[in-house]
Design a protein around this motif. Structure first.
Motif, PDB file in Angstrom:
ATOM      1  N   ALA A 144       0.806  -1.224   0.000  1.00  0.00           N
ATOM      2  CA  ALA A 144       0.000   0.000   0.000  1.00  0.00           C
ATOM      3  C   ALA A 144       0.839   1.273   0.000  1.00  0.00           C
ATOM      4  O   ALA A 144       0.709   2.123   0.881  1.00  0.00           O
ATOM      5  CB  ALA A 144      -0.964  -0.010   1.189  1.00  0.00           C
ATOM      6  N   GLY A 145       1.715   1.416  -0.970  1.00  0.00           N
ATOM      7  CA  GLY A 145       2.495   2.630  -1.123  1.00  0.00           C
ATOM      8  C   GLY A 145       3.799   2.660  -0.352  1.00  0.00           C
ATOM      9  O   GLY A 145       4.575   3.606  -0.496  1.00  0.00           O
ATOM     10  N   HIS A 146       4.064   1.649   0.463  1.00  0.00           N
ATOM     11  CA  HIS A 146       5.294   1.578   1.248  1.00  0.00           C
ATOM     12  C   HIS A 146       6.036   0.296   0.900  1.00  0.00           C
ATOM     13  O   HIS A 146       5.471  -0.634   0.328  1.00  0.00           O
ATOM     14  CB  HIS A 146       4.989   1.587   2.747  1.00  0.00           C
ATOM     15  N   GLU A 147       7.310   0.243   1.241  1.00  0.00           N
ATOM     16  CA  GLU A 147       8.037  -1.027   1.259  1.00  0.00           C
ATOM     17  C   GLU A 147       8.440  -1.259   2.696  1.00  0.00           C
ATOM     18  O   GLU A 147       9.216  -0.491   3.270  1.00  0.00           O
ATOM     19  CB  GLU A 147       9.249  -1.008   0.331  1.00  0.00           C
ATOM     20  N   VAL A 169       9.770   4.201   2.480  1.00  0.00           N
ATOM     21  CA  VAL A 169      10.075   2.854   2.004  1.00  0.00           C
ATOM     22  C   VAL A 169      11.463   2.455   2.490  1.00  0.00           C
ATOM     23  O   VAL A 169      12.350   3.295   2.660  1.00  0.00           O
ATOM     24  CB  VAL A 169      10.038   2.772   0.459  1.00  0.00           C
ATOM     25  N   TYR A 170      11.649   1.148   2.711  1.00  0.00           N
ATOM     26  CA  TYR A 170      12.955   0.575   3.002  1.00  0.00           C
ATOM     27  C   TYR A 170      13.403  -0.243   1.797  1.00  0.00           C
ATOM     28  O   TYR A 170      12.649  -1.091   1.306  1.00  0.00           O
ATOM     29  CB  TYR A 170      12.900  -0.335   4.226  1.00  0.00           C
ATOM     30  N   ALA A 206      19.527  -0.546   5.846  1.00  0.00           N
ATOM     31  CA  ALA A 206      18.817  -0.379   4.577  1.00  0.00           C
ATOM     32  C   ALA A 206      18.866   1.086   4.185  1.00  0.00           C
ATOM     33  O   ALA A 206      19.329   1.948   4.957  1.00  0.00           O
ATOM     34  CB  ALA A 206      17.365  -0.848   4.703  1.00  0.00           C
ATOM     35  N   ASN A 207      18.393   1.387   2.993  1.00  0.00           N
ATOM     36  CA  ASN A 207      18.121   2.770   2.603  1.00  0.00           C
ATOM     37  C   ASN A 207      16.695   3.110   3.008  1.00  0.00           C
ATOM     38  O   ASN A 207      15.802   2.256   2.964  1.00  0.00           O
ATOM     39  CB  ASN A 207      18.267   2.954   1.089  1.00  0.00           C
ATOM     40  N   GLU A 262      18.569   8.160   2.702  1.00  0.00           N
ATOM     41  CA  GLU A 262      19.661   8.057   3.662  1.00  0.00           C
ATOM     42  C   GLU A 262      19.820   6.582   4.035  1.00  0.00           C
ATOM     43  O   GLU A 262      18.973   5.747   3.694  1.00  0.00           O
ATOM     44  CB  GLU A 262      19.391   8.890   4.917  1.00  0.00           C
ATOM     45  N   VAL A 263      20.908   6.265   4.731  1.00  0.00           N
ATOM     46  CA  VAL A 263      21.119   4.919   5.256  1.00  0.00           C
ATOM     47  C   VAL A 263      20.624   4.884   6.694  1.00  0.00           C
ATOM     48  O   VAL A 263      20.886   5.812   7.472  1.00  0.00           O
ATOM     49  CB  VAL A 263      22.601   4.515   5.197  1.00  0.00           C
ATOM     50  N   VAL A 264      19.910   3.818   7.060  1.00  0.00           N
ATOM     51  CA  VAL A 264      19.361   3.696   8.406  1.00  0.00           C
ATOM     52  C   VAL A 264      19.643   2.298   8.955  1.00  0.00           C
ATOM     53  O   VAL A 264      19.871   1.352   8.201  1.00  0.00           O
ATOM     54  CB  VAL A 264      17.829   3.953   8.425  1.00  0.00           C
TER      55      VAL A 264
END
Length: 704
Positions: free
Chosen positions: A367-370, A392-393, A408-409, A418-420
């Protein structure tokens, strides 16, 4: 409260935070410009050290002049307690970083000064100093991977068929360069991929000692590479072979196809193979060995304890779209375990195996996210690790010797990448702040979500993006932006190619609808477009605009435009022939004739599957849903754009549309970018495209 929690900031972000707090309290945020958009740092997927202490990422600093662009490696402490450290300082672009098992060495591919093609270099992270070149192949080297004992590197190179060593490749290259003719000759299909003509070079796997020495072509002379349909996995950037070392370091497992030469009339699949690290004949591990279409396997990966091999598996069925699952095998017996699926048959995008060798982490669209999902080996279905309401990831990496360490990004429509570090119990911790300070000055409202039920009873997901300086008392025109694919979805993500906020500017609302055929809503929803390529999705797009106008008083329903690219361009062309509700249209890389699209694209068989049979049978879809046959209704002014090097939607498709528009005397404007492909990727071309788009929308939105 947002479920995407922001925990206490690590020390590396404190200087950036202090700089933000020092800004004038009343400083007004401004709209994003193309110069802002183009200058944001672009980050590769991170590579994670086995102990989970460090992540390496390639940071590209774009420039309108390609000669001024740079890309360098950075090292990020995963615990957030230290500053990011830049490792390389040249304009040459590093790619594919990989850590050694002890975390001391970093291998990557780069074309440094004096190199004719990219080679593999190794950098000692403890001693520092200059990186050491490990390969010297005339055909180049990429995608390095250390062996389990750290003594050798596995990598990929593109070589000529029949070659046994680099001398053979150099000889053939010299012979071809000396030819006086210039001709491409083919005896089968496919002949093109995205923006390049295919040649006879093959993707091969090589092994070289880390200390240096001669690289060994593992597949040279094998029966596998002699098969006419041998190859790797096609992507929009080229061709790759997914490979990994076996736990004992004695062999390599990889994915390859042997039936690509049947692509004109059958589905192509990839199987898993094993080859000795000293070379020889590859042994097939999956499938029955026939050329008939079967399940496809990709991206093999071993558990840290070496007892399980996992790979993405895409089943073969009557539907063109098939969701990707995760298939475990007992190693080395190759007994298949319980297939791991996602709820609603969503597709697995990325995955990694935890240090406990039992927990599997996955990312998948929803639904619009990863989002991040988790499961235990042996379970049939993964469960959501935690929910998220923004972003998103992507590029998930899991530490092999530190349980629960994931990086992940992360990006959203209002936040460049960014990287998280992902926190298994929820949310993420930022590890980089490359773009944060520049973003803070911009008015980038988060994308808003709404749903409605379509006329045929489907729940349809939408994103709405408001302009900078939004005033709820004003009334804004609406631009309906249609995604391509069709088997992708509009994501709460930061795009350069179709940036929601740059399109919205200060004076329009952007609507993004995930019509039937979109991913992220289950396999059945994605498959629902088969046999109904235009009519059903177009009705949902139009209904989405109606719902948005009805629910939001700030949208002026008398001023609507619509447009899209690729499949979105196809749908824009269908709207051209089926409605006059829009004041203007925008069509990038859009087909207008199903028949000529089938005959000229770089892929054809899936198109006839989608349309219910071969083109010459002229079944109902080929005729009833062919935009060209609606040309008598063409009325709406349209901006038409295309990259001349686009082989997925070749130039002739746009020229047909242009001819019809001119014949019907429809006011239109044509932009042809000679040096672009399916996307507009060069800085100055991108700036021109956005400028033309804005001027086109401004003109027609302002019309009485």
């Amino acid at each position: 409260m947002s479920l995407l929690r922001r925990p206490a900031l690590p020390s590396l972000l404190l200087p950036a935070l202090a700089a933000l707090l020092a800004l004038p309290a009343l400083a007004a945020k401004r709209p994003i410009t193309h110069e802002d958009l183009w200058s944001f740092d672009r980050l590769s997927a991170p590579a994670l050290s086995p102990d989970g202490r460090f992540a390496a990422v390639v940071v590209t600093k774009p420039a309108y002049d390609p000669a001024e662009q740079s890309a360098d490696l950075w090292l990020l402490p995963v615990d957030g307690r230290g500053e990011p450290r830049q490792l390389t300082f040249s304009r040459a672009a590093e790619a594919g970083p990989a850590f050694s098992p002890d975390g001391r060495l970093l291998a990557y591919s780069v074309q440094r000064e004096g190199d004719a093609v990219p080679q593999i270099y190794v950098l000692d992270l403890q001693q520092g100093g200059e990186p050491r070149r490990v390969t010297s192949l005339s055909t180049g080297a990429r995608q390095p991977q250390f062996s389990p004992d750290g003594s050798r590197l596995l990598f990929v190179s593109s070589v000529y068929p029949g070659t046994k060593n680099d001398a053979d490749n150099q000889r053939i290259a010299a012979e071809r360069k000396a030819r006086k003719d210039n001709v491409r000759i083919y005896t089968g299909f496919p002949i093109r991929n995205w923006d390049r003509w295919l040649d006879d070079r093959q993707q091969r796997l090589f092994v070289v000692p880390v200390a240096g020495g001669e690289a060994l072509d593992l597949l040279a002379g094998s029966e596998l590479v002699k098969q006419p349909g041998f190859g790797g996995r096609f992507s929009d950037t080229g061709e790759e072979i997914d490979a990994t070392w076996t736990p004992d370091g004695q062999s390599v497992v990889f994915a390859a196809t042997v039936n690509r030469h049947r692509a004109a009339f059958a589905n192509v699949h990839t199987d898993l193979y094993r080859v000795s690290a000293s070379g020889g004949e590859a042994v097939r591990l999956t499938g029955d060995g026939t050329l008939e279409a079967q399940d496809s396997y990709a991206r093999p990966q071993f558990s840290p304890d070496g007892r399980t091999l996992l790979a993405q598996r895409t089943p073969r069925g009557e539907q063109v779209y098939q969701p990707t699952h995760l298939q475990p095998f007992d190693w080395p017996a190759m007994r298949p375990g319980t297939t791991l699926r996602l709820p609603g048959e969503r597709a697995v995008n990325g995955f990694g195996i935890d240090a406990d060798s039992r927990t599997v982490w996955l990312t998948a669209e929803d639904a619009g996210h990863e989002k991040l999902w988790r499961a235990r080996l042996g379970e049939p279905e993964a469960r959501l690790a935690f929910d998220m309401d923004r972003g998103v990831y992507t590029g998930l990496q899991v530490a092999r010797r530190a349980s629960g360490v994931l990086v992940a990004n992360y990006d959203s429509a209002a936040e460049p990448p960014e990287v998280v570090r992902l926190m298994p119990r929820g949310g993420h911790q930022p590890l980089s702040a490359f773009n944060r300070e520049r973003t803070a000055a911009l008015d980038l409202a988060p994308a808003e979500t709404f749903w409605f039920e379509s006329e045929r009873g489907a729940r349809i997901h939408n994103l709405l993006v408001k302009p900078a300086g939004f005033d709820p008392a004003k009334r804004y025109p609406l631009f309906v932006l249609i995604h391509g694919g069709p088997h992708i979805m509009w994501r709460d993500s930061f795009f350069v190619r179709w940036n929601y906020h740059l399109i919205a500017g200060t004076d329009r609302v952007v609507l993004l609808t995930n019509y039937t055929g979109s991913t992220g809503f289950g396999a059945a929803f994605a498959q629902g477009i088969q046999g109904d390529p235009f009519e059903g999705p177009a009705k949902e797009i139009n209904q989405a605009a109606d719902v948005a106008i009805e629910r939001h008083a700030f949208i002026d329903g008398t001023r609507q435009c619509a447009g899209g690219a690729s499949y979105g361009g196809h749908l824009a062309n269908w709207l051209q022939g089926t409605t006059t509700r829009y004041r203007c249209l925008v069509s990038h890389a859009g087909l207008v004739n199903l028949e000529s699209q089938w005959g000229t694209s770089d892929i054809i068989f899936s198109r006839e599957q989608n349309n219910g049979g071969p083109v010459w049978e002229r079944g109902p879809v080929w005729t009833a849903q062919n935009p060209m046959l609606k040309a008598a209704n063409f009325r709406t002014p349209v901006l038409v754009t295309i990259g001349e090097q686009d082989f997925r939607v070749p130039l002739n498709n746009v020229l047909e549309y242009w001819s019809l528009l001119q014949r019907q005397q429809v006011e239109s404007r044509l932009l042809v970018f000679p040096d672009e492909n399916h996307w507009i990727l060069k800085g100055e071309n991108s700036r021109t495209f956005y400028r033309e788009l804005e001027a086109w929308l401004d003109r027609w939105e302002a019309a009485p």
